[in-house]
Write an enzyme that holds these catalytic residues in place. Structure first.
Site, mmCIF file in Angstrom:
data_model
loop_
_atom_site.group_PDB
_atom_site.id
_atom_site.type_symbol
_atom_site.label_atom_id
_atom_site.label_comp_id
_atom_site.label_asym_id
_atom_site.label_seq_id
_atom_site.Cartn_x
_atom_site.Cartn_y
_atom_site.Cartn_z
ATOM 1 N N LYS A 194 0.838 -1.199 0.000
ATOM 2 C CA LYS A 194 0.000 0.000 0.000
ATOM 3 C C LYS A 194 0.881 1.260 0.000
ATOM 4 O O LYS A 194 2.101 1.169 0.067
ATOM 5 C CB LYS A 194 -0.964 -0.025 1.189
ATOM 6 C CG LYS A 194 -1.779 -1.332 1.295
ATOM 7 C CD LYS A 194 -2.823 -1.492 0.198
ATOM 8 C CE LYS A 194 -3.375 -2.908 0.071
ATOM 9 N NZ LYS A 194 -4.178 -3.421 1.154
HETATM 10 C C1 LIG Z 1 -5.104 -4.568 1.567
HETATM 11 C C2 LIG Z 1 -6.583 -4.439 1.564
HETATM 12 C C3 LIG Z 1 -7.369 -4.665 2.693
HETATM 13 C C4 LIG Z 1 -6.857 -5.303 3.940
HETATM 14 O O1 LIG Z 1 -5.754 -4.691 4.490
HETATM 15 P P1 LIG Z 1 -4.733 -5.534 5.391
HETATM 16 O O2 LIG Z 1 -3.927 -4.446 6.028
HETATM 17 O O3 LIG Z 1 -3.927 -6.390 4.463
HETATM 18 O O4 LIG Z 1 -5.504 -6.322 6.366
HETATM 19 C C5 LIG Z 1 -8.722 -4.379 2.626
HETATM 20 N N1 LIG Z 1 -9.295 -3.940 1.499
HETATM 21 C C6 LIG Z 1 -8.569 -3.744 0.383
HETATM 22 C C7 LIG Z 1 -9.262 -3.227 -0.846
HETATM 23 C C8 LIG Z 1 -7.200 -4.002 0.367
HETATM 24 O O5 LIG Z 1 -6.492 -3.844 -0.758
#
Ligand SMILES: *Cc1c(COP(=O)(O)O)cnc(C)c1O
Length: 387
Positions: A194
């Site tokens: 991210k």
């Molecule tokens: C990465 C992601 C999540 C979950 O995040 P984590 O930190 O990996 O638990 C939720 N929704 C979307 C669209 C994501 O890309």
């Protein structure tokens, strides 16, 4: 070629990020200390929200949002099928049922039309929340989705795991994803792929002080300290979880957040370079469409490929890209088709999600890449498609 492999996404950790973590390790509090509040305050300020609540990851952020709303077993939550599993799973964690909305096959986003169609499938059940996803960093049509949710008696919660730093203009000036102008809460993730990374980490933003309070309570076992009791007294009126983000990771988050503008600028520059580099591969390859109100910080460089016309299937293209040093990923297999959900609900007809899934492929995109890396990845895609 001897150049390093380009994964589809990765973190950017620099020496001062490492120094910030080392400093946090020497501090008095490794968790539940003052750095948590500092990260939350800086994050709230950055996105323009009154409150930010840090938590263990983006999935916990979504779960906390459902808990804070008090979503009950048997109630309904609408989520798009084109997303990561967690967007839908959070509803199941609180016993609610998921109705999957379709998406626009050009952008991958939930639209007023696809939400309207999903609303009809809720029937006479109680709809509590609508969970749009700002896929790839592009903003959904928040005012229109919020109006539909409100008319249906539901609350809008944005999954902004892809959209930290994204701004929008719906004709009333610039807004930032997470500022809560149209929704009750917005969730973020700091997973390494991210826009900012803490390893594991997440955040919920809101402008509602009561929701912020409930998010904090559910983050830490459901424990509250009523004013009437002695100093050592605590009570658990509702059951919660240990979803805290430790000070060590909040220190990393603060350090990363300070670089958001630079990361965003890098992502925008690389996405623009891809636009030029991929122009020669049209019409077989097309970039995902970006709605006119959206000013994304691009999270994924998703292209739509006509594999049939190219005479190659996606696995062959992924393998050929890998052989040329470029990683890629499919965002996403429609969640409604996952065995768990197919067993529970059957498989709804969601032609937008199917069309998107048939063509999507995400190419390498992260701030440490260069324009030469973009040219290499785009060139590899052309070769992989036999162009
Ligand atoms: C990465 C992601 C999540 C979950 O995040 P984590 O930190 O990996 O638990 C939720 N929704 C979307 C669209 C994501 O890309």
């Amino acid at each position: 070629m001897s150049e390093a492999f380009l994964p589809y996404g990765r973190q950017t950790i620099e020496e001062d990020d490492i120094a910030a973590v080392v400093e946090a390790l020497r501090a008095d509090f490794l968790t539940t200390g003052p750095t948590v509040g500092r990260f939350e305050a800086a994050f709230a300020e950055r996105v323009g929200a009154s409150h930010a609540v840090a938590c263990a990851n983006g999935t916990a952020a979504l779960h906390l949002a459902m808990l804070a709303l008090g979503v009950q077993p048997g109630e309904v939550v609408i989520a798009p099928s084109t997303t990561f599993l967690a967007t839908a799973n959070c509803a199941r964690y609180v016993g609610a049922e998921v109705v999957f909305a379709d998406i626009d096959p050009a952008s991958g986003l939930m639209t007023p039309e696809t939400l309207g169609e999903a609303l009809m499938r809720v029937g006479d059940r109680r709809l509590r929340a609508v969970l749009p996803v700002h896929l790839r960093g592009d903003a959904v049509d928040l005012p229109a989705l919020a109006a539909l949710a409100r008319d249906a008696g539901a609350v809008l919660v944005e999954d902004a795991a892809h959209a930290l730093g994204t701004t929008m203009d719906f004709g009333d000036g610039a807004e930032t994803v997470g500022d809560g102008r149209h929704s009750a809460m917005t969730t973020f993730s700091f997973h390494p792929v991210k826009t900012i990374a803490t390893g594991e980490g997440g955040m919920v933003t809101t402008n509602d002080p009561d929701l912020a309070e409930r998010l904090r309570t559910f983050r830490s076992h459901g424990m509250v300290r009523p004013e009437h009791g002695p100093a050592w007294w605590y009570e658990m009126p509702e059951i919660g979880f240990n979803y805290r983000l430790p000070d060590i990771l909040c220190a990393l988050g603060l350090s990363q957040l300070a670089k958001l503008d630079r990361f965003a600028e890098g992502r925008r520059r690389l996405a623009a370079a891809y636009g030029d580099a991929l122009a020669g591969l049209a019409p077989l390859v097309q970039a995902a469409a970006s709605p006119p109100w959206s000013r994304p910080v691009p999270h994924l460089m998703t292209v739509l490929i006509d594999f049939e016309a190219a005479g190659r299937d996606r696995s062959q293209v992924i393998e050929a890209l890998r052989a040329r040093g470029a990683g890629s990923q499919v965002h996403y297999i429609p969640v409604h088709r996952q065995p768990y959900y197919a067993d529970r609900y059957g498989v709804a007809m969601l032609p937008g999600a199917e069309a998107w899934y048939a063509r999507c492929l995400s190419l390498p995109l992260y701030p440490a890449m260069t324009e030469a890396d973009v040219a290499r990845a785009a060139g590899a895609l052309g070769e992989a498609l036999g162009l």
